[in-house]
Write a protein that holds these residues in place. Sequence first.
Motif, PDB file in Angstrom:
ATOM      1  N   GLY A  82       9.738  13.004  -4.550  1.00 43.42           N
ATOM      2  CA  GLY A  82      10.391  14.017  -5.368  1.00 43.42           C
ATOM      3  C   GLY A  82      11.884  13.862  -5.560  1.00 43.42           C
ATOM      4  O   GLY A  82      12.536  14.796  -6.036  1.00 43.42           O
ATOM      5  N   PHE A  83      12.473  12.704  -5.227  1.00 41.35           N
ATOM      6  CA  PHE A  83      13.902  12.504  -5.457  1.00 41.35           C
ATOM      7  C   PHE A  83      14.190  11.010  -5.516  1.00 41.35           C
ATOM      8  O   PHE A  83      13.346  10.181  -5.174  1.00 41.35           O
ATOM      9  CB  PHE A  83      14.747  13.183  -4.372  1.00 41.35           C
ATOM     10  N   ASP A  84      15.389  10.676  -5.955  1.00 40.33           N
ATOM     11  CA  ASP A  84      15.821   9.283  -6.009  1.00 40.33           C
ATOM     12  C   ASP A  84      16.652   8.965  -4.776  1.00 40.33           C
ATOM     13  O   ASP A  84      17.279   9.843  -4.183  1.00 40.33           O
ATOM     14  CB  ASP A  84      16.651   9.025  -7.273  1.00 40.33           C
ATOM     15  N   ARG A 134       0.833  -1.208   0.000  1.00 42.15           N
ATOM     16  CA  ARG A 134       0.000   0.000   0.000  1.00 42.15           C
ATOM     17  C   ARG A 134       0.865   1.254   0.000  1.00 42.15           C
ATOM     18  O   ARG A 134       0.550   2.242  -0.680  1.00 42.15           O
ATOM     19  CB  ARG A 134      -0.928  -0.015   1.218  1.00 42.15           C
ATOM     20  N   ILE A 135       1.940   1.235   0.740  1.00 40.64           N
ATOM     21  CA  ILE A 135       2.864   2.372   0.744  1.00 40.64           C
ATOM     22  C   ILE A 135       3.481   2.540  -0.643  1.00 40.64           C
ATOM     23  O   ILE A 135       3.578   3.660  -1.165  1.00 40.64           O
ATOM     24  CB  ILE A 135       3.951   2.178   1.815  1.00 40.64           C
ATOM     25  N   GLU A 174       9.658   2.496  -6.544  1.00 39.38           N
ATOM     26  CA  GLU A 174      11.072   2.866  -6.562  1.00 39.38           C
ATOM     27  C   GLU A 174      11.424   3.866  -5.458  1.00 39.38           C
ATOM     28  O   GLU A 174      12.600   4.220  -5.289  1.00 39.38           O
ATOM     29  CB  GLU A 174      11.443   3.450  -7.930  1.00 39.38           C
ATOM     30  N   ARG A 175      10.432   4.282  -4.692  1.00 43.77           N
ATOM     31  CA  ARG A 175      10.664   5.274  -3.632  1.00 43.77           C
ATOM     32  C   ARG A 175      10.263   4.732  -2.259  1.00 43.77           C
ATOM     33  O   ARG A 175       9.741   5.468  -1.425  1.00 43.77           O
ATOM     34  CB  ARG A 175       9.932   6.571  -3.954  1.00 43.77           C
ATOM     35  N   CYS A 185      12.587  -1.963  -0.591  1.00 45.61           N
ATOM     36  CA  CYS A 185      11.450  -2.714  -0.070  1.00 45.61           C
ATOM     37  C   CYS A 185      10.671  -3.276  -1.250  1.00 45.61           C
ATOM     38  O   CYS A 185      10.157  -2.514  -2.083  1.00 45.61           O
ATOM     39  CB  CYS A 185      10.563  -1.805   0.775  1.00 45.61           C
ATOM     40  N   THR A 186      10.602  -4.590  -1.337  1.00 48.05           N
ATOM     41  CA  THR A 186       9.909  -5.244  -2.437  1.00 48.05           C
ATOM     42  C   THR A 186       8.850  -6.190  -1.897  1.00 48.05           C
ATOM     43  O   THR A 186       9.108  -7.369  -1.663  1.00 48.05           O
ATOM     44  CB  THR A 186      10.894  -6.029  -3.327  1.00 48.05           C
TER      45      THR A 186
END
Length: 223
Positions: free
Chosen positions: A183-185, A155-156, A163-164, A217-218
């Motif tokens: 807003g960033f990598d 959910r997050i 990717e964030r 986190c996957t």
Amino acid sequence: MRIRQPLKLELEYIQRMMAWTLLREPDTVPEARTLQLGLGAAALTKFCHSVLRAPTTAVELNPQVIAACRAWFHLPDDDERLTVIQGDAARFVADDAHVAAFDAICVDLYDHEAASPVLDDEAFYRACWQALDDGGVMSVNLFGRDVSFDRSAARIAAAFGAERVAMLKPTSDGNTIVLAWKGFDLPPREVLAERAESLQTRWNLPARKWVKLLSRCTPSPSA
């Protein structure tokens, strides 16, 4: 809380909730507008307000928790940098008045049974994303060994983008801190290591360990 050190972050998972600082330039940490959803014993609120000296807001549903923190756990009165609000966390972050209003959000929302987060749907995490400014970071306390972890992490990821989202390995008690940002990598590990040195030297946060524990986190596709 240690009576003689009321501002020290004593519990390991509470320390790790401050891992959002790794994803910001150290010099900007004291300027970060911080929001705690769930007051608990006010450890994070006191640390952000009195140690980081950052603008700090805490939202707590139960007025008795606020009263207890002020009576017994050294939570100071509101001032120009501290606002403690008795109210519903979901409504607070969903309020249009709070769009892009914060640079860091710490989410630790459990009831007295502590079985699973009381606010844990995608709409809530999207509202947290909305309440963060660009460059903002959310840290969430989850139970990493619980079957609900993958569901919460998914959910997050749906709210922030897969990717964030990153996580720290579970503590010995099973608490897993998930970080999500806007807003960033994710900075390279060598940059995180440099920041960790600064955080550990300046505020005595165990940030070197956080870098070693941090991974993408996957969540399971079936979550």
